[in-house]
Design an enzyme around this catalytic site. Structure first.
Site, PDB file in Angstrom:
ATOM      1  N   CYS A  95       0.811  -1.225   0.000  1.00  0.00           N
ATOM      2  CA  CYS A  95       0.000   0.000   0.000  1.00  0.00           C
ATOM      3  C   CYS A  95       0.843   1.274   0.000  1.00  0.00           C
ATOM      4  O   CYS A  95       0.396   2.318  -0.473  1.00  0.00           O
ATOM      5  CB  CYS A  95      -0.906   0.027   1.224  1.00  0.00           C
ATOM      6  N   HIS A 347      -8.615   3.048  -3.104  1.00  0.00           N
ATOM      7  CA  HIS A 347      -7.221   2.791  -2.727  1.00  0.00           C
ATOM      8  C   HIS A 347      -6.563   1.916  -3.788  1.00  0.00           C
ATOM      9  O   HIS A 347      -6.347   0.718  -3.581  1.00  0.00           O
ATOM     10  CB  HIS A 347      -7.210   2.128  -1.350  1.00  0.00           C
ATOM     11  N   CYS A 377      -1.099   2.848   6.500  1.00  0.00           N
ATOM     12  CA  CYS A 377      -0.729   1.497   6.896  1.00  0.00           C
ATOM     13  C   CYS A 377      -0.344   0.714   5.650  1.00  0.00           C
ATOM     14  O   CYS A 377      -0.671   1.092   4.527  1.00  0.00           O
ATOM     15  CB  CYS A 377      -1.868   0.812   7.642  1.00  0.00           C
TER      16      CYS A 377
END
Length: 391
Positions: A95, A347, A377
């Site tokens: 991520c 995302h 995160c």
């Protein structure tokens, strides 16, 4: 403020409109084509920069296979005005990939290994699914909880540990869509969204200059009707309080302060500190807490000094514990994700780190802030943070 010659400054930021991965605007656009279009347009609006000066194109991408394989940074770069003499590398920190791309460029600038970098990232989750070709080692369960690779279950765990109610999560999800819609209507995204051609739901080609992922009709009542997405028996995390699966790309131009001054370019901000940190993979969403604490310490700051924060909204159940332990819950309405977040915008893994950082810089500009933090995160238990100062 005075800058050191080797300070790394952000001089521009742009992103694609965020598209839904199922039948969305980018369904007929490849990831490297999307990236190349974005890079080209950002460079076009920075005419003082000679593309030949670009040292490296550093592009975040998580699932590096199919159209995202074979070093998509180089693939995309070859389709732009950047000459073949410039380099390209693709990076993955899951991520946090495009924020890692930014950090790599900053470190190169600070150590005298280049003056001009194009950084960012992409993920076309509609074309390359998040689990496509992934084959986790079965022995990993000897070292970390078996569910550590199931992001929704890690969010359930973190939310349960911190006593985050379903109602609080729904309120956070509704806020994300409401603020993102408000920002769209008020033109707050116009400086960052680079219009792109895409296909509407009827299959007609059109130019998109807005995010198709935002649902302004979202209410607490509608969110309350959704069933748990990951733990059917007693779970609290739903699709409405999770980041959307979307397609998109983001791009920044990063330069040494000296080169920006030489070219007469006014930077948006300077990078003051960076940090990464690890946590138990079972609560991967907690990573922004130690990485932010580390970055603030390196900058000689406390959270009280920070004007605005962008926290990637992987899940409401994950974001709320992070905000609680960073002492931001009571400051959320004035400091945090003022234009919504990933619950509304989505995302796309490789895109998000640069996306939230660029959005942060625009929030700081629009609201007169000086210091900002972007943080997120990272799957399997990491956090990554950048501290910016507007100049």
């Amino acid at each position: 403020m005075s800058l050191n010659p080797r300070d790394a400054v952000i001089v521009d930021f742009g992103r694609t409109p965020m598209g839904r991965s199922k039948g969305g605007m980018h369904r007929n656009t490849r990831a490297e084509t999307m990236s190349a279009h974005l890079i080209s347009k950002v460079l076009e609006r920075n005419a003082k920069i000679d593309p030949a000066e670009v040292e490296d194109v550093i592009w975040g991408c998580v699932n590096q296979t199919l159209e995202q394989g074979w070093n998509i940074a180089r693939m995309a770069s070859l389709m732009t005005q950047i000459p073949h003499t410039s380099a390209g590398q693709t990076v993955s920190r899951l991520c946090g990939s495009s924020m890692s791309a930014l950090h790599t460029a900053v470190q190169a600038i600070q150590t005298g290994n280049g003056d001009v970098f194009v950084v960012g990232g992409v993920e076309h989750m509609g074309h390359v699914g998040m689990m496509h070709g992934v084959d986790p080692n079965p022995h990993l369960s000897l070292y970390a909880a078996k569910a550590s690779g199931m992001m929704g279950l890690t969010a359930e765990m973190l939310g349960k540990m911190h006593g985050i109610s379903r109602e609080a999560q729904d309120a956070f999800g509704e806020r994300s869509h409401r603020l993102a819609h408000k920002a769209t209507v008020e033109g707050k995204f116009k400086d960052e969204i680079i219009p792109m051609q895409g296909y509407d739901e009827n299959g007609f080609l059109k130019v998109f200059d807005y995010d198709e992922t935002i649902r302004p009709e979202t209410t607490l009542e509608s969110l309350a009707t959704l069933k748990p997405a990951f733990n059917p028996k007693g779970g609290t995390v739903t699709a409405g309080t999770s980041s959307q699966i979307t397609d998109g790309a983001s791009c920044m131009i990063v330069m040494s302060a000296q080169r920006a001054q030489d070219l007469g370019i006014q930077p948006m901000a300077v990078v003051r500190a960076m940090a990464v940190a690890g946590v138990d993979p079972a609560i991967m969403g907690y990573g922004p807490v130690p990485s932010t604490q580390k970055a603030l310490k390196r900058a000689g700051l406390t959270m009280a000094d920070i004007d605005f924060v962008e926290l990637n909204e992987a899940f409401a159940a994950q974001a709320l514990p992070v905000l609680k332990d960073l002492k931001l819950l009571d400051k959320m309405e004035e400091k945090v994700n003022l234009h919504g977040g990933a619950i509304a915008l989505g995302h796309p893994f490789g895109c998000s780190g640069a996306r939230i950082s660029g959005t942060l810089l625009n929030v700081m500009k629009q609201n007169g802030g000086t210091l900002g933090v972007s943080t997120m995160c990272v799957g399997l238990g990491q956090g990554i943070t950048t501290v910016f100062e507007r100049v």
